[in-house]
Design a protein around this motif. Structure first.
Motif, mmCIF file in Angstrom:
data_model
loop_
_atom_site.group_PDB
_atom_site.id
_atom_site.type_symbol
_atom_site.label_atom_id
_atom_site.label_comp_id
_atom_site.label_asym_id
_atom_site.label_seq_id
_atom_site.Cartn_x
_atom_site.Cartn_y
_atom_site.Cartn_z
ATOM 1 N N LEU A 46 5.753 3.392 15.771
ATOM 2 C CA LEU A 46 5.914 1.941 15.648
ATOM 3 C C LEU A 46 4.608 1.290 15.212
ATOM 4 C CD1 LEU A 46 7.760 -0.396 18.146
ATOM 5 C CD2 LEU A 46 5.643 -1.083 17.047
ATOM 6 N N LEU A 47 3.499 1.679 15.832
ATOM 7 C CA LEU A 47 2.206 1.071 15.501
ATOM 8 C C LEU A 47 1.801 1.375 14.058
ATOM 9 C CD1 LEU A 47 0.434 1.739 18.879
ATOM 10 C CD2 LEU A 47 0.661 -0.509 17.818
ATOM 11 N N LEU A 48 2.056 2.583 13.587
ATOM 12 C CA LEU A 48 1.732 2.920 12.206
ATOM 13 C C LEU A 48 2.573 2.092 11.241
ATOM 14 C CD1 LEU A 48 1.366 6.806 12.433
ATOM 15 C CD2 LEU A 48 -0.468 5.118 12.194
ATOM 16 N N ASP A 49 3.845 1.895 11.568
ATOM 17 C CA ASP A 49 4.695 1.047 10.736
ATOM 18 C C ASP A 49 4.197 -0.390 10.739
ATOM 19 O OD1 ASP A 49 6.309 3.135 10.033
ATOM 20 O OD2 ASP A 49 8.019 2.551 11.276
ATOM 21 N N ALA A 50 3.805 -0.872 11.920
ATOM 22 C CA ALA A 50 3.313 -2.250 12.039
ATOM 23 C C ALA A 50 2.013 -2.433 11.273
ATOM 24 C CB ALA A 50 3.128 -2.614 13.510
ATOM 25 N N MET A 51 1.118 -1.443 11.339
ATOM 26 C CA MET A 51 -0.133 -1.519 10.592
ATOM 27 C C MET A 51 0.154 -1.574 9.086
ATOM 28 S SD MET A 51 -2.893 -1.476 12.564
ATOM 29 C CE MET A 51 -4.187 -0.698 11.601
ATOM 30 N N LYS A 52 1.045 -0.732 8.622
ATOM 31 C CA LYS A 52 1.396 -0.717 7.199
ATOM 32 C C LYS A 52 2.019 -2.047 6.794
ATOM 33 C CE LYS A 52 4.004 1.947 3.765
ATOM 34 N NZ LYS A 52 4.883 3.141 3.549
ATOM 35 N N HIS A 53 2.899 -2.563 7.626
ATOM 36 C CA HIS A 53 3.555 -3.835 7.340
ATOM 37 C C HIS A 53 2.548 -4.982 7.268
ATOM 38 C CE1 HIS A 53 5.977 -7.466 8.322
ATOM 39 N NE2 HIS A 53 6.892 -6.862 7.594
ATOM 40 N N SER A 54 1.460 -4.857 8.026
ATOM 41 C CA SER A 54 0.432 -5.904 8.060
ATOM 42 C C SER A 54 -0.639 -5.712 6.993
ATOM 43 C CB SER A 54 -0.223 -5.931 9.451
ATOM 44 O OG SER A 54 0.720 -6.230 10.453
ATOM 45 N N GLY A 55 -0.499 -4.696 6.145
ATOM 46 C CA GLY A 55 -1.455 -4.474 5.073
ATOM 47 C C GLY A 55 -2.639 -3.619 5.460
ATOM 48 N N CYS A 56 -2.541 -2.905 6.567
ATOM 49 C CA CYS A 56 -3.642 -2.049 7.052
ATOM 50 C C CYS A 56 -3.132 -0.627 7.267
ATOM 51 C CB CYS A 56 -4.229 -2.605 8.343
ATOM 52 S SG CYS A 56 -4.873 -4.272 8.228
ATOM 53 N N ALA A 57 -2.587 -0.039 6.233
ATOM 54 C CA ALA A 57 -2.023 1.303 6.354
ATOM 55 C C ALA A 57 -3.071 2.300 6.827
ATOM 56 C CB ALA A 57 -1.436 1.751 5.020
#
Length: 246
Positions: free
Chosen positions: A68-79
């Protein structure tokens, strides 16, 4: 960060360089002094590093908190890139991991991470710090209240204060025990990485506790165990699909 034996240091999110003044750091003094990961005695044994890499890979691929956190980071522009933003190496003392601000890496202490569950908690905790930095202007080194907020969130959302972990610590059964655990571990985390008094750390945590304890992003709820984390991940994916169709 959490207190010993789960000490961790927050810092810039993966993929970003944050220009901050040098401060006293009790977690990775050799890294800060040399600008390179420290190579300890066990690092000469490739199997020791391989075990850390294998546990990290399993955590990234299977742990619902981390996914979930990796998806959220990617969604926020911080892959996050596993090869670039994670580093398995030896650490001093009983430190489990942390954020190295100079290299924007999550450091995983291969000589101190005990098992797969421990690896997952360390990675989850550090990714919460990374997510906080990605979504907000966090002044890690100059504003102790910012640090306190992220530590409260990390202790609350990473599973650090799960019933199972508290039973292993022989601490359970108290009214509002989860809140007490989150507060205590946040204070220990601050003291582990900042040269300040316990009173200052307690004051910072108390000032931000209510708002930061109730900030459950990106989970949307307190994921008390992996079952709840899977539900939270599903809800996040559905929310992402909803917004993409607007």
């Amino acid at each position: 960060m959490a207190g010993a034996p789960d000490q961790r240091q927050p810092g810039p999110a993966a993929g970003e360089q944050l220009q901050q003044p040098q401060v006293s750091c009790q977690v990775f003094p050799e890294r800060l002094a040399q600008g390179n990961p420290q190579q300890g005695f066990f690092s000469s044994f490739i199997t020791h590093n391989q075990k850390c890499q294998q546990m990290l890979l399993k955590t990234v691929e299977t742990n619902p908190y981390v996914k979930l956190l990796l998806d959220a980071m990617k969604h926020s522009g911080c892959a996050v890139n596993k090869e670039r933003h994670f580093s398995c190496e030896d650490c001093n003392g009983n430190v489990s991991g942390g954020f190295d601000a100079s290299t924007s890496q999550i450091v995983l202490c291969q000589n101190n991470i005990r098992n797969q569950a421990h690896m997952s908690r360390v990675v989850t905790h550090e990714l919460i710090h990374a997510f906080d930095h990605c979504r907000a202007h966090v002044h890690w080194f100059t504003n102790v209240r910012h640090l306190a907020c992220s530590e409260v969130r990390a202790a609350n959302l990473s599973g650090d204060c799960s019933l199972v972990n508290e039973i292993f610590r022989l601490r359970f059964g108290l009214k509002q025990h989860h809140q007490t655990c989150v507060r205590d571990r946040a204070i220990l985390s601050i003291l582990a990485v900042r040269n300040i008094s316990k009173e200052v750390a307690e004051k910072a945590v108390d000032e931000v506790f209510e708002s930061c304890f109730n900030d459950h992003e990106p989970f949307g709820r307190i994921p008390h165990n992996e079952k709840y984390a899977r539900y939270a991940h599903r809800d996040f994916q559905n929310r992402d699909r909803y917004y993409s169709n607007i």
